[in-house]
Design a protein around this motif. Structure first.
Motif, PDB file in Angstrom:
ATOM      1  N   ASP A 441       0.679  -1.145  -0.167  1.00 45.57           N
ATOM      2  CA  ASP A 441       0.393   0.530  -0.012  1.00 45.57           C
ATOM      3  C   ASP A 441       0.947   1.630   0.018  1.00 45.57           C
ATOM      4  O   ASP A 441       1.764   1.177   0.586  1.00 45.57           O
ATOM      5  N   ALA A 442       0.201   2.358  -0.344  1.00 46.64           N
ATOM      6  CA  ALA A 442       0.451   3.719  -0.415  1.00 46.64           C
ATOM      7  C   ALA A 442      -0.140   4.437   0.190  1.00 46.64           C
ATOM      8  O   ALA A 442      -0.726   4.635   0.010  1.00 46.64           O
ATOM      9  N   GLN A 443       0.611   5.846   1.456  1.00 45.61           N
ATOM     10  CA  GLN A 443       0.051   6.202   2.518  1.00 45.61           C
ATOM     11  C   GLN A 443       0.356   7.206   2.812  1.00 45.61           C
ATOM     12  O   GLN A 443       1.992   7.917   3.162  1.00 45.61           O
ATOM     13  N   GLY A 444      -0.345   8.697   2.035  1.00 41.80           N
ATOM     14  CA  GLY A 444       0.369  10.269   1.872  1.00 41.80           C
ATOM     15  C   GLY A 444       2.084   9.619   0.774  1.00 41.80           C
ATOM     16  O   GLY A 444       2.245   9.356   0.404  1.00 41.80           O
ATOM     17  N   HIS A 445       3.378  10.227   2.245  1.00 40.24           N
ATOM     18  CA  HIS A 445       4.592  10.053   1.519  1.00 40.24           C
ATOM     19  C   HIS A 445       4.961   8.847   1.252  1.00 40.24           C
ATOM     20  O   HIS A 445       6.244   8.692   1.225  1.00 40.24           O
ATOM     21  N   ASP A 446       4.507   7.818   2.213  1.00 39.56           N
ATOM     22  CA  ASP A 446       5.318   7.009   2.553  1.00 39.56           C
ATOM     23  C   ASP A 446       4.930   5.570   1.844  1.00 39.56           C
ATOM     24  O   ASP A 446       3.355   5.449   1.053  1.00 39.56           O
ATOM     25  N   LEU A 447       5.280   4.597   2.401  1.00 44.35           N
ATOM     26  CA  LEU A 447       4.857   3.262   1.978  1.00 44.35           C
ATOM     27  C   LEU A 447       4.411   1.848   2.724  1.00 44.35           C
ATOM     28  O   LEU A 447       4.990   2.373   3.945  1.00 44.35           O
ATOM     29  N   ILE A 448       3.400   1.153   2.647  1.00 45.66           N
ATOM     30  CA  ILE A 448       3.254   0.170   3.386  1.00 45.66           C
ATOM     31  C   ILE A 448       3.933  -1.744   3.080  1.00 45.66           C
ATOM     32  O   ILE A 448       3.602  -1.465   1.761  1.00 45.66           O
TER      33      ILE A 448
END
Length: 452
Positions: A441-448
């Motif tokens: 997943d991707a959230q904002g500037h970050d990845l999961i």
């Protein structure tokens, strides 16, 4: 009596951080101890930043706090080289009770001031100090400064007046430091300077030596040698502050082959030729899009981060729209933007067409909206891929989660990968180690990510 104790505060950019590391290394070599509090120190050193108004305020406030709690303060760094219009030093005007003030990259001057106000206790054997010196970064990554100063005279910048013209470090010294860092366990080396692409220009690319072998003092040969040193340790080499000269073309094959990270930190600042001329930017900036497309053709996995200025004096709406189009066409992976801010001593202050603060801030916000949309789309494209991640922390999402970074993320300025707890009970994360991660997943500037 115990060893004399020195408090230390390091403000500003990574280049200032490396100055702090040199000072702390010398203090440790001479037997001084460091204090975690101002009150518990015999004196305090504050390494300042003086680039923009907010940084100046933070530096002056920190000096004031140290004086209030300790009373004995030595000031160094960029703010120490900054003067008012009447010629008086900014620090000494605001805080006349400081013990001494020096400019940046002034290790010996700082030590002279320390010796004067807090005599050194003894001369211990040098091997009591780690070969890599004292570092303020985590053990698994470190900054490597290859030069000081800058030969450019960009109209918005006062760095050359504080740090001087370009002075490249001897390549043998740079490579010895890099080797010591890798041998100490560093897994990511971040190469920094004011202008990494210009390394060796001031020395006319003279020949140096490392391990008995001749090495030319030039960016390409330096990066090749760093790649050779990093390979046995499985470490990353990341390049920062790379001006987009044509010579950068020769670095891209090293990235395409995996010898150094396919990551470039390029300070474009703007895209429109007229604005770049008013900024007096080097490197034929009007060809930047052409260069980027060429680099990505040579190395499709290349990640580019950059910084820009919105609302530069005289910037028209059309010129600003040109910048927005550039960010989208160039597909800048990570972008930061400053609303133009007058800096005392910068020649841009005298340019006609100073825009109202509200317009500058509005353009900054519009720029960031476009840049973040580009970045978000790029991050989402990584979902489903498997990437190598360097673990920065074993604490993250859940009791067994963690936080790390891919090759696309420099520490503290880019995003991170939030690592989910491993599906296998036996698997754990360890700071400073690499692991393979599937991006979910991707959230904002970050990845999961989930380890594989």
């Amino acid at each position: 009596m115990g060893a004399p104790r020195v408090g230390f505060v390091s403000l500003g950019c990574p280049k200032a951080l490396t100055d702090s590391e040199l000072i702390l290394t010398q203090l440790s070599a001479e037997g001084y101890e460091t204090s975690k509090t101002f009150a518990g120190a015999d004196l305090v050193i504050v390494n300042t930043c003086g680039f923009i108004d907010d940084a100046v305020k933070e530096s002056l406030d920190t000096i004031g706090e140290a004086l209030a709690e300790n009373g004995r303060v030595i000031v160094t760094g960029c703010l120490g080289a900054k003067s008012q219009e009447d010629g008086r030093n900014v620090v000494q005007v605001m805080h006349p009770s400081v013990l001494a003030v020096t400019g940046p990259h002034a290790t010996q001057e700082v030590m002279d001031a320390v010796h004067l106000h807090l005599p050194k206790p003894h001369d211990p054997f040098i091997d009591l100090v780690p070969a890599a010196g004292i570092k303020l970064t985590p053990k698994h990554y470190a900054y490597l400064k290859i030069s000081e100063g800058c030969n450019h005279r960009c109209t918005f910048c006062i760095i050359p007046s504080m740090r001087g013209d370009l002075v490249s470090r001897p390549i043998g010294d740079v490579l010895r430091e890099a080797q010591a860092l890798f041998e100490s366990g560093v897994k990511e080396l971040l190469v920094i300077s004011q202008d990494t692409s210009a390394y060796g220009v001031d020395m006319r690319y003279q020949m140096g030596f490392h391990d008995g072998r001749p090495v030319k003092t030039r960016t390409l040969e330096l990066v090749e040698a760093l790649a050779d040193l990093a390979e046995p340790h499985g470490a990353w080499v990341r390049l920062h502050y790379v001006y987009p000269y044509p010579t950068v073309d020769h670095l891209i094959p090293l990235m395409a082959s995996g010898r150094v990270l396919p990551y470039l930190d390029v300070p474009f600042q703007h895209s429109h030729p007229d604005v770049l001329k008013r900024m007096e930017r080097p490197a034929s900036g009007e060809k930047n899009l052409e260069r980027l497309l060429k680099w990505r053709e040579m190395c499709p996995q290349l990640v580019v981060r950059s910084t820009f200025i919105a609302g530069f004096p005289g910037e028209t709406e059309a010129e600003f729209e040109h910048l927005l189009n550039f960010v989208q066409e160039a597909q800048i992976d990570r972008a930061g933007c400053f609303a133009y801010s007058p800096v005392q001593g910068a020649t841009a202050n005298d340019l006609p067409g100073m825009l109202p603060q509200a317009v500058r801030e509005e353009r900054q916000a519009r720029f960031m909206a476009v840049a973040e949309a580009v970045s978000a789309k790029k991050l989402k494209s990584r979902i489903g891929s498997t990437m190598q991640v360097l673990i920065d922390s074993a604490k993250g999402l859940g009791k067994q989660g963690g936080v790390g970074r891919t090759y696309a993320d420099a520490p503290e300025i880019d995003g991170v990968v939030h690592l989910l707890p491993p599906e296998k009970v036996s698997k754990t994360y360890k700071t400073g180690e690499f692991t393979k991660v599937r991006i979910v997943d991707a959230q904002g500037h970050d990845l999961i990510g989930l380890p594989v």
